[in-house]
Design a protein around this motif. Structure first.
Motif, PDB file in Angstrom:
ATOM      1  N   PHE A   1       1.826   9.009   9.374  1.00 42.40           N
ATOM      2  CA  PHE A   1       0.520   8.478   9.012  1.00 42.40           C
ATOM      3  C   PHE A   1       0.749   7.218   8.199  1.00 42.40           C
ATOM      4  CE2 PHE A   1      -3.527   8.142   6.820  1.00 42.40           C
ATOM      5  CZ  PHE A   1      -4.400   8.449   7.845  1.00 42.40           C
ATOM      6  N   LEU A   2      -0.001   6.169   8.513  1.00 42.29           N
ATOM      7  CA  LEU A   2       0.121   4.904   7.804  1.00 42.29           C
ATOM      8  C   LEU A   2      -0.908   4.840   6.678  1.00 42.29           C
ATOM      9  CD1 LEU A   2       0.439   2.444  10.825  1.00 42.29           C
ATOM     10  CD2 LEU A   2       2.260   3.200   9.297  1.00 42.29           C
TER      11      LEU A   2
ATOM     12  N   LEU B   1       0.119  -3.470  13.884  1.00 43.16           N
ATOM     13  CA  LEU B   1       1.113  -3.830  14.905  1.00 43.16           C
ATOM     14  C   LEU B   1       2.478  -4.084  14.260  1.00 43.16           C
ATOM     15  CD1 LEU B   1      -1.001  -6.127  17.245  1.00 43.16           C
ATOM     16  CD2 LEU B   1      -0.225  -3.791  17.690  1.00 43.16           C
ATOM     17  N   GLN B   2       2.481  -4.760  13.113  1.00 42.38           N
ATOM     18  CA  GLN B   2       3.739  -5.004  12.415  1.00 42.38           C
ATOM     19  C   GLN B   2       4.351  -3.692  11.921  1.00 42.38           C
ATOM     20  OE1 GLN B   2       5.180  -7.920  12.469  1.00 42.38           O
ATOM     21  NE2 GLN B   2       6.957  -7.225  11.336  1.00 42.38           N
ATOM     22  N   ALA B   3       3.518  -2.783  11.419  1.00 39.87           N
ATOM     23  CA  ALA B   3       4.011  -1.478  10.956  1.00 39.87           C
ATOM     24  C   ALA B   3       4.584  -0.669  12.118  1.00 39.87           C
ATOM     25  CB  ALA B   3       2.892  -0.704  10.275  1.00 39.87           C
ATOM     26  N   LEU B   4       3.951  -0.738  13.270  1.00 38.17           N
ATOM     27  CA  LEU B   4       4.468  -0.033  14.445  1.00 38.17           C
ATOM     28  C   LEU B   4       5.814  -0.616  14.877  1.00 38.17           C
ATOM     29  CD1 LEU B   4       1.157   0.477  16.442  1.00 38.17           C
ATOM     30  CD2 LEU B   4       2.518   2.247  15.295  1.00 38.17           C
ATOM     31  N   ARG B   5       5.966  -1.933  14.745  1.00 39.64           N
ATOM     32  CA  ARG B   5       7.271  -2.550  15.042  1.00 39.64           C
ATOM     33  C   ARG B   5       8.337  -2.012  14.096  1.00 39.64           C
ATOM     34  NH1 ARG B   5       4.025  -7.816  15.294  1.00 39.64           N
ATOM     35  NH2 ARG B   5       3.503  -7.893  17.508  1.00 39.64           N
ATOM     36  N   TYR B   6       8.007  -1.935  12.810  1.00 39.83           N
ATOM     37  CA  TYR B   6       8.946  -1.354  11.845  1.00 39.83           C
ATOM     38  C   TYR B   6       9.329   0.057  12.263  1.00 39.83           C
ATOM     39  CZ  TYR B   6       8.808  -4.790   8.023  1.00 39.83           C
ATOM     40  OH  TYR B   6       8.965  -5.904   7.253  1.00 39.83           O
ATOM     41  N   HIS B   7       8.328   0.836  12.652  1.00 37.95           N
ATOM     42  CA  HIS B   7       8.590   2.214  13.052  1.00 37.95           C
ATOM     43  C   HIS B   7       9.542   2.268  14.249  1.00 37.95           C
ATOM     44  CE1 HIS B   7       8.137   6.361  14.281  1.00 37.95           C
ATOM     45  NE2 HIS B   7       7.717   5.940  15.472  1.00 37.95           N
TER      46      HIS B   7
ATOM     47  N   TYR C   1       2.180   0.937  -7.290  1.00 34.78           N
ATOM     48  CA  TYR C   1       3.369   1.400  -8.006  1.00 34.78           C
ATOM     49  C   TYR C   1       3.281   2.900  -8.287  1.00 34.78           C
ATOM     50  CZ  TYR C   1       6.841   2.005 -11.637  1.00 34.78           C
ATOM     51  OH  TYR C   1       7.907   2.466 -12.363  1.00 34.78           O
ATOM     52  N   GLU C   2       2.114   3.359  -8.723  1.00 34.10           N
ATOM     53  CA  GLU C   2       1.912   4.790  -8.978  1.00 34.10           C
ATOM     54  C   GLU C   2       2.118   5.604  -7.699  1.00 34.10           C
ATOM     55  OE1 GLU C   2      -1.808   5.775 -10.915  1.00 34.10           O
ATOM     56  OE2 GLU C   2      -1.638   3.982 -12.163  1.00 34.10           O
ATOM     57  N   MET C   3       1.612   5.096  -6.591  1.00 33.83           N
ATOM     58  CA  MET C   3       1.773   5.784  -5.313  1.00 33.83           C
ATOM     59  C   MET C   3       3.246   5.867  -4.932  1.00 33.83           C
ATOM     60  SD  MET C   3       0.358   7.329  -2.881  1.00 33.83           S
ATOM     61  CE  MET C   3       0.677   7.812  -1.221  1.00 33.83           C
ATOM     62  N   ARG C   4       3.959   4.774  -5.116  1.00 32.66           N
ATOM     63  CA  ARG C   4       5.387   4.742  -4.814  1.00 32.66           C
ATOM     64  C   ARG C   4       6.126   5.800  -5.648  1.00 32.66           C
ATOM     65  NH1 ARG C   4       6.282  -0.321  -6.294  1.00 32.66           N
ATOM     66  NH2 ARG C   4       5.587  -1.094  -4.282  1.00 32.66           N
ATOM     67  N   GLN C   5       5.804   5.886  -6.920  1.00 25.08           N
ATOM     68  CA  GLN C   5       6.440   6.871  -7.799  1.00 25.08           C
ATOM     69  C   GLN C   5       6.064   8.294  -7.390  1.00 25.08           C
ATOM     70  OE1 GLN C   5       8.876   5.867  -9.748  1.00 25.08           O
ATOM     71  NE2 GLN C   5       8.339   3.840  -9.000  1.00 25.08           N
ATOM     72  N   LEU C   6       4.796   8.493  -7.030  1.00 28.33           N
ATOM     73  CA  LEU C   6       4.339   9.815  -6.591  1.00 28.33           C
ATOM     74  C   LEU C   6       5.081  10.255  -5.333  1.00 28.33           C
ATOM     75  CD1 LEU C   6       2.269  12.134  -7.018  1.00 28.33           C
ATOM     76  CD2 LEU C   6       0.731  10.859  -5.504  1.00 28.33           C
ATOM     77  N   LEU C   7       5.228   9.358  -4.386  1.00 24.84           N
ATOM     78  CA  LEU C   7       5.942   9.680  -3.142  1.00 24.84           C
ATOM     79  C   LEU C   7       7.414   9.990  -3.420  1.00 24.84           C
ATOM     80  CD1 LEU C   7       4.398   7.066  -0.700  1.00 24.84           C
ATOM     81  CD2 LEU C   7       3.967   9.527  -0.759  1.00 24.84           C
ATOM     82  N   LYS C   8       8.038   9.231  -4.303  1.00 28.35           N
ATOM     83  CA  LYS C   8       9.437   9.499  -4.643  1.00 28.35           C
ATOM     84  C   LYS C   8       9.583  10.861  -5.305  1.00 28.35           C
ATOM     85  CE  LYS C   8      10.941   4.718  -5.179  1.00 28.35           C
ATOM     86  NZ  LYS C   8      11.355   3.675  -6.146  1.00 28.35           N
ATOM     87  N   GLU C   9       8.601  11.233  -6.110  1.00 32.41           N
ATOM     88  CA  GLU C   9       8.651  12.516  -6.795  1.00 32.41           C
ATOM     89  C   GLU C   9       8.381  13.684  -5.855  1.00 32.41           C
ATOM     90  OE1 GLU C   9       5.607  14.899  -9.675  1.00 32.41           O
ATOM     91  OE2 GLU C   9       5.931  12.787 -10.145  1.00 32.41           O
ATOM     92  N   LYS C  10       7.416  13.540  -4.968  1.00 31.12           N
ATOM     93  CA  LYS C  10       6.968  14.649  -4.137  1.00 31.12           C
ATOM     94  C   LYS C  10       7.758  14.848  -2.842  1.00 31.12           C
ATOM     95  CE  LYS C  10       3.568  15.836  -6.800  1.00 31.12           C
ATOM     96  NZ  LYS C  10       3.585  17.101  -7.503  1.00 31.12           N
ATOM     97  N   ILE C  11       8.294  13.775  -2.308  1.00 33.94           N
ATOM     98  CA  ILE C  11       8.986  13.854  -1.012  1.00 33.94           C
ATOM     99  C   ILE C  11      10.470  13.753  -1.245  1.00 33.94           C
ATOM    100  CG2 ILE C  11       9.235  12.862   1.283  1.00 33.94           C
ATOM    101  CD1 ILE C  11       6.405  11.710   0.905  1.00 33.94           C
ATOM    102  N   LYS C  12      11.153  14.821  -0.999  1.00 35.19           N
ATOM    103  CA  LYS C  12      12.600  14.868  -1.170  1.00 35.19           C
ATOM    104  C   LYS C  12      13.237  14.392   0.123  1.00 35.19           C
ATOM    105  CE  LYS C  12      11.851  16.854  -5.073  1.00 35.19           C
ATOM    106  NZ  LYS C  12      11.349  15.971  -6.066  1.00 35.19           N
TER     107      LYS C  12
ATOM    108  N   HIS D   1       3.136  -3.836   4.133  1.00 35.72           N
ATOM    109  CA  HIS D   1       1.703  -3.545   4.084  1.00 35.72           C
ATOM    110  C   HIS D   1       1.361  -2.059   4.056  1.00 35.72           C
ATOM    111  CE1 HIS D   1       0.892  -7.763   4.703  1.00 35.72           C
ATOM    112  NE2 HIS D   1       1.673  -7.763   5.770  1.00 35.72           N
ATOM    113  N   PHE D   2       2.353  -1.172   4.229  1.00 34.31           N
ATOM    114  CA  PHE D   2       2.054   0.251   4.382  1.00 34.31           C
ATOM    115  C   PHE D   2       3.094   1.144   3.717  1.00 34.31           C
ATOM    116  CE2 PHE D   2       0.041  -1.678   8.070  1.00 34.31           C
ATOM    117  CZ  PHE D   2      -1.194  -1.056   8.094  1.00 34.31           C
ATOM    118  N   PHE D   3       2.643   2.377   3.471  1.00 32.83           N
ATOM    119  CA  PHE D   3       3.533   3.498   3.245  1.00 32.83           C
ATOM    120  C   PHE D   3       3.470   4.315   4.533  1.00 32.83           C
ATOM    121  CE2 PHE D   3       2.188   2.619  -1.155  1.00 32.83           C
ATOM    122  CZ  PHE D   3       3.430   2.494  -1.759  1.00 32.83           C
ATOM    123  N   HIS D   4       4.609   4.593   5.136  1.00 33.94           N
ATOM    124  CA  HIS D   4       4.676   5.419   6.337  1.00 33.94           C
ATOM    125  C   HIS D   4       5.027   6.823   5.879  1.00 33.94           C
ATOM    126  CE1 HIS D   4       5.462   1.915   9.249  1.00 33.94           C
ATOM    127  NE2 HIS D   4       5.381   1.378   8.052  1.00 33.94           N
TER     128      HIS D   4
END
Length: 158
Positions: free
Chosen positions: A132-133, A13-19, A146-157, A120-123
């Protein structure tokens, strides 16, 4: 990297509010309604409008805040069966996949347009409305987050 997770209702619910509140059109509408409410309060204070006009503008403000904070996220949560499933997600060099007991689906990283990180999420956004949450509590450690954050920064332009 492979993670297993299920969703927590309060966090979703909090993530949906952010969205919803990150959408430019909703932000603009909230700003306009807040300026209108402030303006009507000032006019009421200086006795330029009637109490009924001030009450109407206040009711509009309350209705808008209740809608975006409670009603909209709650209705999306209730309508979407996804939030009640258990998932396995795999993140690989050229793609990522999501699966549950009924099947799985894989996408290339290029399918994602952007991502945002909330407490709490990566959107993961496919377009402005489809996302997708990925819950952070599905990762086994802060290092994996942290690894996921770096992977997303690398893969998603962005």
């Amino acid at each position: 990297m492979v993670i297993h997770f299920q969703y927590n209702k309060k966090q979703v619910l909090q993530a949906l509010r952010y969205h919803f509140l990150s959408r430019p059109e909703i932000r603009i509408m909230i700003i306009v309604v807040n300026v209108f409410a402030f303006f009507s309060a000032a006019l009421y204070y200086f006795e330029k409008i009637t109490p009924m006009a001030f009450l109407t503008s206040s009711a509009l403000w309350f209705f808008l805040m209740i809608t975006f904070w409670f009603l909209l996220p709650g209705s999306v949560y209730r309508r979407t069966a996804t939030f009640k499933d258990h998932f396995t997600m795999k993140f690989e060099q050229y793609s990522f996949s999501v699966g549950n007991e009924r099947g799985s689906r894989s996408w290339p990283w290029e399918a994602l347009k952007t991502f945002i990180e909330t407490p709490h999420f990566f959107h993961l956004y496919f377009d402005t409305r489809s996302f997708f949450l990925v819950p952070k509590n599905g990762f086994s450690s802060k290092d994996e987050v942290y690894e996921m954050r770096q992977l997303l920064k690398e893969k998603i332009k962005r």
